[in-house]
Design an enzyme around this catalytic site. Structure first.
Site, PDB file in Angstrom:
ATOM      1  N   GLY A 136      66.446  13.503  46.127  1.00 26.88           N
ATOM      2  CA  GLY A 136      67.485  13.537  45.103  1.00 26.88           C
ATOM      3  C   GLY A 136      67.036  13.064  43.747  1.00 26.88           C
ATOM      4  N   LYS A 207      60.869  18.034  53.575  1.00 30.05           N
ATOM      5  CA  LYS A 207      60.519  17.188  52.430  1.00 30.05           C
ATOM      6  C   LYS A 207      59.135  16.576  52.607  1.00 30.05           C
ATOM      7  CE  LYS A 207      65.419  16.127  51.768  1.00 30.05           C
ATOM      8  NZ  LYS A 207      66.484  15.130  51.996  1.00 30.05           N
TER       9      LYS A 207
END
Length: 451
Positions: A136, A207
């Site tokens: 994020g 990720k």
């Protein structure tokens, strides 16, 4: 003669859900501040959406034809904020072929198809920016690729899925069971109706694929990531870990190893992990993310913050837009090895190494073992003998009161050992008549500087 003001940077936003709306709001609220940084306005010229948005200015063209949008002359940067690996891939490839820079938050697409996408971007002299794809609002991509560029990265460990961290935090702090916390996470919007990607570790593995590539200069290899979820973790495991001085976190690890033949190998793994209760990552709770990086010569550094949400993700997306905007006025020779000042994965494309990726049976770690055994004499002696025969040293044993008549739980912590030896020992333990259920195992990591 007065110099003409530089032209505005023109965006097409494909997908105006939570993140896309966050980008629109951020540009509206902070546009003047951003202009002070880059000397140019950033304007939205097109929005790709299936349903017209009546809250957007009339100057923004809206269309459901995404492939048409990315061909328009009044688009400099395409923001792909839809997600998925099918339509999104087609749109990004079309944008690149039409000379558009791309900003995306799509970790699944890049983890699985990034090698192809980045190669195409190099060929067409454009950049694909993806800070928002991992953690994020935490600038971990930029940190690994730029701020730590002078370092040799030894390993990194990260809480990179907020849903899993929320579940583990609630189980520890409130003694709740997994299913109840998952249901609350779904009600709060932290988990999807189908939470598989979060609770089985797939989202974190996407990720980690990106982080490992940037950290070690290897090609993206999502299929090589060992992936284990948190669905088998019980409230008892969380409590036992606490009694033993640990906390359970769902972590992604990328580790540089020296193999027996002196060659270098890389571990990429996502799994529940016992870590010391006083370690930095042990105190990252709720939906927050954090990445701990061990590098030479800087040592350990920690990056912490919001891992998801409109504001955090929009912050990373717009930061990428600013980075690309800063390069638009620069003349980049067509022969340059990258169309941007920094290579997509931090290393020049032809310098990405075919480094060996370890199989799971080659991992080395400590282990937490939870067993259900019959309340008979000699059971523990049989188990410890099996561990000894497989060259496994015991660090601690915890025997708890019986939960079921005639059965007792036994908790064993073992010192770091090659996983293939642990697999053999567990198979032999489970074959004992006195062991009444499969063995629950969770890896243990010290997160020490030289692990």
């Amino acid at each position: 003669m007065q110099q003409a003001a530089p032209s505005a940077v023109r965006l097409a936003i494909l997908g105006v859900g939570t993140v896309g709306t966050g980008v629109v709001n951020l540009l509206a609220n902070n546009g003047d501040e951003i202009k002070r940084r880059i000397g140019r306005d950033i304007i939205i010229t097109h929005v790709g959406t299936r349903r017209p948005r009546h809250d957007l200015p009339a100057s923004i063209a809206q269309s459901a034809d995404l492939l048409d949008i990315v061909t328009q002359d009044d688009v400099d940067i395409v923001l792909e904020l839809m997600g998925g690996t099918t339509v999104a891939k087609d749109v990004i490839i079309a944008a690149i072929k039409h000379g558009k820079h791309v900003v995306t938050a799509n970790k699944a697409l890049l983890a699985e198809h990034g090698n192809e996408i980045f190669a195409l971007a190099e060929q067409h002299g454009v950049h694909v920016a993806f800070e928002a794809a991992v953690a994020g609002g935490i600038p971990i991509i930029k940190t690994l690729r730029e701020a730590l560029a002078g370092n040799r990265i030894n390993w990194l460990a990260g809480i990179i899925n907020g849903t899993g961290n929320f579940i583990m935090s609630e189980m520890r702090d409130k003694g709740r069971n997994f299913d109840d916390v998952l249901a609350e996470a779904q009600a709060l919007g932290y988990a999807e109706a189908d939470p598989t990607f979060d609770i089985e570790g797939i989202d974190a593995a996407h990720k980690l694929t990106l982080l490992a590539s940037i950290a070690f200069g290897i090609r993206l290899q999502f299929s090589q990531v060992y992936c284990e979820g948190i669905t088998r973790i019980t409230a008892q495991d969380v409590q036992y870990a606490k009694e033993l001085g640990y906390r359970i976190k769902h972590l992604g690890f990328a580790v540089r190893r020296t193999l027996a033949d002196g060659q270098e190998g890389i571990e990429m793994r996502v799994h529940p992990t016992l870590i010391p209760k006083d370690s930095l990552l042990a105190h990252v709770n709720g939906v927050k993310n954090a990445v701990l990086v061990d590098a030479e010569p800087v040592g350990q550094t920690l990056y912490y913050g919001a891992g998801a949400g409109a504001g955090a993700t929009a912050s990373a997306v717009v930061a990428d837009v600013v980075d690309v905007a800063r390069t638009l006025a620069c003349s980049v020779p067509s022969s340059a090895p990258t169309a941007h000042g920094v290579a997509h994965l931090g290393f020049l494309p032809d310098a990405l190494q075919p480094t060996y990726v370890l199989n799971s049976d080659e991992f080395v770690s400590g282990y937490y073992l939870r067993l259900k055994v019959k309340d008979d004499l000699g059971v523990l002696a049989s188990i410890t003998q099996i561990l000894s025969n497989n060259h496994i040293s015991i660090a601690a044993i915890l025997q708890r009161p019986a939960h079921t008549a005639g059965e007792v739980p036994v908790i064993i912590l073992v010192e770091p050992v090659l996983e293939r030896h642990m697999n053999t020992a567990i198979a032999q333990i489970e074959a004992l008549d006195s062991v009444t259920d499969s063995v629950m195992r969770i890896r243990i990591e010290a997160l020490a500087a030289n692990q």
